[in-house]
Enzyme design. Sequence first.
Site, short mmCIF file in Angstrom:
data_model
loop_
_atom_site.label_atom_id
_atom_site.label_comp_id
_atom_site.label_asym_id
_atom_site.label_seq_id
_atom_site.Cartn_x
_atom_site.Cartn_y
_atom_site.Cartn_z
N VAL A 1 7.08 2.17 4.26
CA VAL A 1 7.94 2.01 3.15
C VAL A 1 8.15 1.39 2.23
CG1 VAL A 1 9.37 -0.78 3.01
CG2 VAL A 1 9.26 0.22 5.08
N CYS A 2 6.50 1.31 1.29
CA CYS A 2 6.45 2.23 -0.13
C CYS A 2 6.52 3.32 -0.50
CB CYS A 2 4.62 1.03 -0.34
SG CYS A 2 4.24 -0.66 0.61
N ASP A 3 5.88 4.06 0.98
CA ASP A 3 5.72 5.38 0.08
C ASP A 3 7.59 5.86 0.18
OD1 ASP A 3 5.21 8.18 1.08
OD2 ASP A 3 6.89 8.02 1.05
N SER B 1 1.11 -1.52 -0.19
CA SER B 1 0.02 0.29 0.12
C SER B 1 1.02 1.26 0.22
CB SER B 1 -0.98 0.51 1.14
OG SER B 1 -1.28 1.18 1.64
#
Length: 171
Positions: A63-65, A58
Site C-alpha cells: 500500500v505504501c508503494d 514503510s
Amino acid sequence: MQERTGLITMKGNPLTLVGPEITTGSPAPDFRTVDTDLNPLTLQDLEHKVLIISSVPSLDTDVCDMETRRFNTEAANLSQDIKIVTVSMDLPFAQKRWCGAAGVDQVLTVSDHREASFGQNYGVLIKELRLLARAVFVLDQSRTVRYVQLVSEVTEEPDYGPILDAAKSLV
C-alpha cells in the site's frame, strides 16, 4: 507525550497514536528527519511551497508503494509551487534503493527513524509498532495546516482527490 486511541487500526486491530492531533488551521509543527543522503532535514529546510506531506508505515509494503508511486505520478500534473514529501521510518538507504527501483523521482522521501520527530510532532507515531500511521497533511506556503487526512485503516490507501484538490486550491 499524549497518547490517542480509537483512531486507527491495522487489519482491524486497534493501535495507539503518540503525539497531538494536528488540525486544519493550526501552525505546522517543525520536525527533524534525514534525507536519503543522511542530511538533516527540517520543515524550515523545505522551500516555501505548498506541501503535501504523506506519512506511511514503510515503502517496502504494497500500500505504501502504491501510494508513493501514485503521488509521484500526480506530481507531474501539479503546479511547480507544490512539493510532495513522503515520511517513513525506513532507513534512508532503503528509501534511496526503493526510489531508484520504483522510478520515484518527483517525491522527496525522508526518514524519521532517528528521533521519530515527525511522528511525535504530527501525532502519527504508532506506539505499538514504532512506525508512522498513514496520514496526509497539506500545508500552505506560510506553514499553516490546510488539510489533514488520517487513514483509519492503515492497510488502505488515502482518498487522493481531496488531498490534491486542497493543494491545488492553495496556488
